[in-house]
Design a protein around this motif. Structure first.
Motif, mmCIF file in Angstrom:
data_model
loop_
_atom_site.group_PDB
_atom_site.id
_atom_site.type_symbol
_atom_site.label_atom_id
_atom_site.label_comp_id
_atom_site.label_asym_id
_atom_site.label_seq_id
_atom_site.Cartn_x
_atom_site.Cartn_y
_atom_site.Cartn_z
ATOM 1 N N SER A 136 0.809 -1.217 0.000
ATOM 2 C CA SER A 136 0.000 0.000 0.000
ATOM 3 C C SER A 136 0.843 1.268 0.000
ATOM 4 O O SER A 136 0.389 2.328 -0.421
ATOM 5 N N GLU A 137 2.092 1.183 0.482
ATOM 6 C CA GLU A 137 2.966 2.352 0.541
ATOM 7 C C GLU A 137 3.418 2.751 -0.861
ATOM 8 O O GLU A 137 3.746 1.900 -1.690
ATOM 9 N N SER A 138 3.438 4.058 -1.112
ATOM 10 C CA SER A 138 3.929 4.540 -2.408
ATOM 11 C C SER A 138 5.424 4.294 -2.528
ATOM 12 O O SER A 138 6.169 4.369 -1.545
ATOM 13 N N VAL A 139 5.876 4.012 -3.755
ATOM 14 C CA VAL A 139 7.283 3.724 -4.019
ATOM 15 C C VAL A 139 7.972 5.007 -4.491
ATOM 16 O O VAL A 139 7.490 5.679 -5.399
ATOM 17 N N ILE A 140 9.073 5.362 -3.842
ATOM 18 C CA ILE A 140 9.866 6.526 -4.260
ATOM 19 C C ILE A 140 10.708 6.105 -5.455
ATOM 20 O O ILE A 140 11.489 5.152 -5.391
ATOM 21 N N LYS A 141 10.553 6.822 -6.559
ATOM 22 C CA LYS A 141 11.195 6.431 -7.808
ATOM 23 C C LYS A 141 12.497 7.188 -8.058
ATOM 24 O O LYS A 141 12.776 8.229 -7.451
ATOM 25 N N THR A 142 13.299 6.642 -8.975
ATOM 26 C CA THR A 142 14.575 7.243 -9.360
ATOM 27 C C THR A 142 14.781 7.029 -10.851
ATOM 28 O O THR A 142 14.093 6.199 -11.462
ATOM 29 N N SER A 143 15.693 7.739 -11.418
ATOM 30 C CA SER A 143 16.017 7.523 -12.841
ATOM 31 C C SER A 143 17.340 6.762 -13.001
ATOM 32 O O SER A 143 17.780 6.478 -14.114
ATOM 33 N N GLN B 191 12.045 -2.431 -8.771
ATOM 34 C CA GLN B 191 12.433 -1.789 -10.033
ATOM 35 C C GLN B 191 12.064 -0.310 -9.954
ATOM 36 O O GLN B 191 11.092 0.158 -10.524
ATOM 37 N N LYS B 192 12.866 0.440 -9.201
ATOM 38 C CA LYS B 192 12.518 1.812 -8.837
ATOM 39 C C LYS B 192 12.718 2.825 -9.959
ATOM 40 O O LYS B 192 12.315 3.976 -9.830
ATOM 41 N N ASN B 193 13.340 2.396 -11.055
ATOM 42 C CA ASN B 193 13.480 3.301 -12.196
ATOM 43 C C ASN B 193 12.441 3.004 -13.283
ATOM 44 O O ASN B 193 12.522 3.522 -14.386
ATOM 45 N N MET B 194 11.470 2.158 -12.926
ATOM 46 C CA MET B 194 10.407 1.786 -13.862
ATOM 47 C C MET B 194 9.035 2.183 -13.291
ATOM 48 O O MET B 194 8.861 2.250 -12.075
ATOM 49 N N VAL B 195 8.104 2.444 -14.179
ATOM 50 C CA VAL B 195 6.705 2.609 -13.778
ATOM 51 C C VAL B 195 5.882 1.580 -14.544
ATOM 52 O O VAL B 195 6.278 1.148 -15.632
#
Length: 881
Positions: free
Chosen positions: A169-176, A189-193
Motif C-alpha cells: 500500500s505504501e507509495s514507491v519513491i522512484k529514481t532515474s 524496479q525503482k526506475n520503472m513505472v
C-alpha cells in the motif's frame, strides 16, 4: 520481456530511436502496426446464441418446459404451442436485454477512458491511453494513472502507488538511476513505472517500453477473468422478497393442485394449472424491470452530463441530504482571471503591468516559470490558477514556451496540498534562482527579505502587516491570492524541502473565479429539497465566505471554519457543531473525511465532490462520490460512483431529482406488478375454496403474464418527474421499499381487481357455461390490469399527473387492448387460447367490470386529497416497516 531497469537511459532511448522531444507521427504509425493498441485483451464474450440458451436455465422455465412436453404427449397441441411461444419470447427478450446492457457498458468504458499526456514532435499532447505506443515520452504528474510500462528518464520526486501489482500500500519513491542487476523483483524496479499504478506525488518523464498485453498488468490479465457486476441494494432486496414470495406461491400452487385432484380434475390438467399459476403469480420480470428502469435513468443522466458508474448510485441519489461541494469549477466557472497585483508597495490592475519595471517584469516571468500549465492553440492544459498566469502573460504578448526555453527548469519541488507551495530552480542572467509560489499564510513565515524599487531590504513586521492587509482586502472581494518569492542558490543545486525558507518577497497576484450563473438557482433548489449544500475548499475562509454568501450557501447564523479550527475540535465536538457550519476553508484530505463521517453519524446521506488525488479517500467515504470530468484526476474518477462531465454543481441537483424520480417509478412498477398478481392468486384461491370451476386455463395465465407484466411496468418506469419533486424531503435510505403501508395498498388494490374479476366469472356461470365464465374472468383480469397501469403512474389522480403526459403508458395499453381483442374475436386464436364465444352483452360486462376498479381508485384519489399527500410523504421520506 527485456530488463529495461538494467539499461541506461541512453540505451533505452536508442533502442526506440527517440529523443526527449518524443517520437514523430510516422514512428507512431509504424509502432502501432508493430505493437497494436495499448489495450488489454478482453475475455472472450458469450455468443448471442449462448446467451439465448442461458435464458432456459431458470427453474420455472424448466418446469414449464417439462409441462409443455407432457402436454404435447397427451395431445394438448394448443397449450404446447402457447407455452413454447411464451418461453421463446421471454428468452428473446432476455437476450436483447443482455446485448443492450453490454452495449451500454462499452459506451461507459469509452466515456471513462483514461487520458495520457505525451510529448511528440517536441509538443505536449493529451491522447487516449489506448493510443500510447512504445517509444512515447509520457509526462506523469500527481493524480495520473500510469497508462503503460516505462523507464524513467527524468525524475522530480516521483512517488507511485503500485498496490494493484505488488499488494504494497505504501507509495514507491522512484529514481532515474540505472539498476546494475540482472534480476530484480518488480517492487524493487525503482526506475520503472507500470501500467495500472497511480502517481501520488511529484512528476517525471518516462519512455514507454511495453504496452497492452506486454505490460506487467497484461500478464496478470491473461491469467484471470473479469468479475461479474454486483447487484444493487435495491435488486438484492427485491430478489430476497421474490424468493420469499415464490416460496409462498409454490405452496399455494401445491395446495391448488391437491384441491383440483380432490375435486376429480385429472392429474395432468391439475399439474398444468398449478405450474401456470406459479409462473403467472411470481413477478419474475421484477428484477429485469428494475435494471431496465435504472439503466434508462443512467442514460438520461448521461445526457445531462452526469455519468453514473454504478447503478446503486442512482438509488442513493434520491436519499442525498448533504452535498459537500468543492468551490472551484463546481460552483464557479473554473476560469480564473487575474484581477489585482501587489508588488513594490503598489496595488494595480492586471492591465497596468509595466514590463519595463524590473520588479514587475521579474514577477511576471516568475509566474510563468514556476508554473506547469500551457495554452496551445487556444487549448488550456493545467490547473486553472496556473493557466490564468499564463494568460496574463499572453495579454502582454509573452509566450510561456519562449520564456521557459530562455530560462529552462533545472529542478523542482511539485505543489502538494499539505505544503501549499511549489518551487522551481532556473538560471537567470547568470545567477541560479529558486522561485516559489503558494499560499501567503504558508510562505509569509519563510520570508527574510523584500524586493523594492530601492533594492533588497530586511523584511519587517511593518511589511508583514501591510502585506496581510492587502491580502485581506483582496480576499474580502472574493479574490484568490498567490504569493511569490525567490532566493539565490548554488549552481547545480537540486532542490529539497529544506530549501523552502529565507526567501525574498516578490509580490501578490490575485485572481477571481466567478460563480456559475446557474449556481445560485441550484443552491436554492437544494435548500427547497431539504438538502444542505456545504462548501469545502482550499481557499481562505474570507474568500470562500464571500463566494458562499453570493450564491446562498452561507446564510445568516451559519458558520465558516478553517482547517486549523477544525483540528481543535474532537470528533464528538464536530458532530455537535456540524449542522451549523456551511463553509470549510483551508482543509486537508483528513478534514474532508471527518466532515463526511460527522454527517453520516447523524444519519445523513452525503454526496461529496472532488477532483484531486487527495480527494479520493473522502470520495470513497461518502455515500455518493462525485468526481469532476474535466479537471478531475484519474484517481478521483476511479474512487467515485458518479462523474460530472461538465464539473457543474447544478448537474448534481438535476441528478438528485432524477434519482428521486427513478426510485419513485420503480416503486410504482412494483406496485403494479404485485397488485395484479395478487388479484390472480386471490381469484384462484376463491374458486378453489368455493368448489367452483377453475377460472383460468393455463394458457390464460401465461398470456396475462406475458402481456400485462413487462410493457406496462416499463412504461410506468418511464414516467416523467413531478414538478414538485425537489420540494420534498430526502427519503430514508434504510427504509424498506416494501413497507407495511405499501403492501397494504398492493393487497387492497389486488382485492379490488379480484372482486370484479370474480363478478365477471359469476355472470359467465349464469349463462350455464364454465367456458364462458373462464373467458370472462380471464378477459376482465387482463383488461383490468391494463387499466390499473394508469393508477400506478403516481400517487395523485391521473388528471393531476396528466392523462397523456406518459405516451408510453398509452402505447403499452393500446398493444395489450389490441392483442386481447384479437384473442377474443379471431377464431384461430380463440382455439389456441381456449376462448369461448361471447355475445355483445358479455363484452359490455367485461369492459365495465375491468374499468370499475380504476374508476374507484381514481375517485378515491380525487376525494381524499390527504391520501395523496401522505403517499407523497411516504415515498420521499421513507417508510417504517
Amino acid at each position: 520481456m527485456k530488463a529495461y531497469f538494467s539499461k541506461t537511459i541512453e540505451e533505452v532511448m536508442k533502442e526506440f530511436n527517440v529523443s526527449k522531444g518524443g517520437i514523430s507521427e510516422s514512428q507512431v504509425k509504424s509502432h502501432r502496426e508493430k505493437y497494436g493498441y495499448n489495450e488489454l485483451a478482453e475475455v472472450k464474450k458469450k455468443s448471442v446464441f449462448r446467451v439465448f440458451l442461458d435464458q432456459f436455465k431458470d427453474l420455472l422455465v424448466i418446469i414449464l418446459l417439462i409441462a409443455a412436453i407432457v402436454s404435447m404427449t397427451t395431445g394438448s397441441t394448443e397449450s404446447t404451442i402457447v407455452i413454447f411461444a411464451v418461453i421463446v419470447l421471454n428468452a428473446i427478450l432476455g437476450t436483447v436485454q443482455h446485448v443492450k446492457a453490454e452495449q451500454s457498458l462499452n459506451s461507459l468504458k469509452a466515456l471513462s477512458s483514461p487520458i495520457a499526456k505525451v510529448i511528440r514532435d517536441n509538443q505536449k499532447h493529451e491522447i487516449l491511453s489506448k493510443d500510447v505506443v512504445p517509444g512515447d515520452i509520457l509526462v506523469l504528474e500527481a493524480g495520473d494513472y500510469v497508462p503503460a510500462d516505462g523507464r524513467i528518464i527524468e525524475n522530480y520526486s516521483l512517488q507511485v502507488n503500485e498496490s494493484s501489482l505488488t499488494g504494497e500500500s505504501e507509495s514507491v519513491i522512484k529514481t532515474s538511476e540505472t539498476i546494475l542487476k540482472d534480476e530484480v523483483a518488480l517492487g524493487d524496479q525503482k526506475n520503472m513505472v507500470f501500467s495500472g499504478s497511480l502517481v501520488t506525488y511529484g512528476r517525471a518523464l518516462v519512455i514507454v517500453t511495453n504496452t497492452g498485453m506486454n505490460t506487467e498488468i497484461g500478464k496478470i490479465a491473461s491469467l484471470i477473468e473479469t468479475t461479474k457486476e454486483k447487484k444493487t441494494p435495491l435488486q438484492v432486496s427485491l430478489d430476497n422478497f421474490g424468493k420469499k414470495l415464490a416460496t409462498i406461491i409454490l405452496i399455494i400452487s401445491v395446495i391448488i393442485f391437491l384441491l383440483n385432484m380432490y375435486r376429480g380434475v385429472n392429474i395432468l390438467d391439475s399439474l398444468m394449472f398449478a405450474v401456470a399459476l406459479a409462473v403467472a403469480a411470481i413477478p419474475e420480470a421484477l428484477s429485469s424491470i428494475v435494471t431496465i428502469v435504472l439503466a434508462i435513468g443512467t442514460q438520461k443522466m448521461a445526457h445531462e452530463n452526469a455519468i453514473v458508474k454504478q447503478l446503486k448510485a442512482v438509488e442513493s441519489l434520491g436519499c442525498v441530504s448533504i452535498i459537500c461541494s468543492d468551490k472551484t469549477g463546481t460552483l464557479t466557472q473554473n476560469k480564473m482571471k487575474v484581477r489585482k497585483i501587489y508588488t513594490d508597495d503598489k496595488i494595480f490592475n492586471f492591465d497596468e503591468f509595466d514590463l519595463n519595471n524590473k520588479i514587475q517584469n521579474f514577477l511576471m516571468n516568475s509566474s510563468i516559470l514556476c508554473n506547469d500549465s500551457s495554452v496551445e492553440n487556444g487549448t488550456e492544459i493545467g490547473d486553472p490558477t496556473e493557466v490564468a498566469l499564463v494568460n496574463l502573460g499572453k495579454n502582454y504578448s509573452l509566450d510561456e514556451l519562449d520564456i521557459r526555453k530562455s530560462y529552462p527548469r533545472i529542478s523542482e519541488i511539485p505543489f502538494d496540498s499539505d505544503r501549499k507551495l511549489m518551487s522551481t530552480s532556473h538560471e537567470v542572467d547568470g545567477k541560479y534562482i529558486m522561485l516559489t509560489k503558494g499560499a501567503l499564510d504558508v510562505l509569509l513565515p519563510r520570508i527574510k527579505y523584500i524586493a523594492t524599487s530601492e533594492g533588497i531590504s530586511e523584511f519587517t513586521s511593518k511589511d508583514k502587516i501591510l502585506i496581510e492587509n492587502v491580502n485581506r482586502g483582496f480576499s474580502e472581494n472574493g479574490l484568490r491570492v498567490l504569493a511569490f518569492a525567490y532566493k539565490e542558490i548554488k549552481k547545480d543545486h537540486i532542490l529539497s524541502l529544506d530549501d523552502e525558507n529565507e526567501y525574498t518577497f516578490l509580490g501578490l497576484i490575485s485572481m477571481i473565479d466567478p460563480p456559475r450563473e446557474e449556481s445560485t438557482k441550484a443552491v436554492e433548489d437544494c435548500i427547497n429539497a431539504g438538502i444542505k449544500p456545504i462548501m469545502i475548499t482550499g481557499d481562505h475562509k474570507i474568500t470562500a465566505s464571500a463566494i458562499a454568501k453570493q450564491i446562498g450557501i452561507l446564510k445568516s447564523g451559519d458558520e465558516a471554519l478553517e482547517g486549523t479550527e477544525l483540528d481543535k475540535l474532537s470528533d464528538e465536538e464536530l458532530k455537535n457543531k456540524v449542522e451549523n457550519v456551511s463553509v470549510y476553508a483551508r482543509v486537508s484530505p483528513e478534514h474532508k473525511i471527518r466532515i463526511v463521517r460527522a454527517w453520516q453519524e447523524k444519519g445523513k446521506v452525503v454526496a461529496m465532490t472532488g477532483d484531486g488525488v487527495n480527494d479520493a479517500p473522502a470520495l470513497k467515504q461518502a455515500d455518493i462520490g462525485i468526481a469532476m470530468g474535466i479537471t478531475g484526476t484519474e484517481v478521483s474518477k476511479d474512487a467515485s460512483s458518479m462523474i460530472l462531465a461538465d464539473d457543474n454543481f447544478a448537474t448534481i441537483v438535476k441528478s438528485v431529482a432524477n434519482g428521486r424520480n427513478v426510485y419513485t417509478n420503480i416503486k410504482n412498477s412494483i406496485k403494479f406488478l404485485l397488485s395484479g398478481n395478487t388479484a390472480a392468486i386471490l381469484a384462484v384461491i376463491y374458486t378453489s375454496l368455493a368448489s367452483l370451476p377453475i377460472p383460468f386455463a393455463p394458457v390464460h395465465l401465461l398470456f396475462i403474464n406475458l402481456l400485462t407484466d413487462s410493457l406496462p411496468a416499463i412504461a410506468i418506469g418511464l414516467e416523467k418527474p413531478k414538478n414538485d419533486l425537489l420540494k420534498e424531503k430526502p427519503r430514508n435510505i434504510n427504509a424498506p421499499i416494501l413497507s407495511k403501508n405499501f403492501l397494504k395498498k398492493i393487497l387492497s388494490e389486488g382485492i379490488l381487481i379480484a372482486i370484479f374479476t370474480m363478478l365477471a366469472f359469476h355472470i359467465g356461470l349464469k349463462s350455464g357455461s364454465a367456458g364462458v365464465a373462464s373467458t370472462m374472468a380471464f378477459s376482465t383480469l387482463c383488461l383490468g390490469r391494463l387499466f390499473h397501469g394508469f393508477n400506478c403512474r403516481g400517487d395523485k389522480s391521473i388528471f393531476k399527473i396528466g392523462v397523456f403526459s406518459n405516451i408510453y403508458s398509452w402505447i403499452a395499453f393500446g398493444i395489450g387492448l389490441v392483442l386481447l381483442n384479437l384473442v377474443l374475436i379471431l377464431e384461430p386464436l380463440k382455439n389456441l387460447f381456449e376462448i369461448s364465444s361471447l355475445n355483445s352483452t358479455q363484452f359490455g360486462y367485461i369492459y365495465l367490470l375491468a374499468v370499475l376498479p380504476t374508476i374507484i381508485i381514481q375517485v378515491y384519489k380525487i376525494i381524499f386529497k390527504q391520501d395523496s399527500a401522505s403517499d407523497s410523504k411516504e415515498i420521499s421520506v421513507g417508510e417504517n416497516a
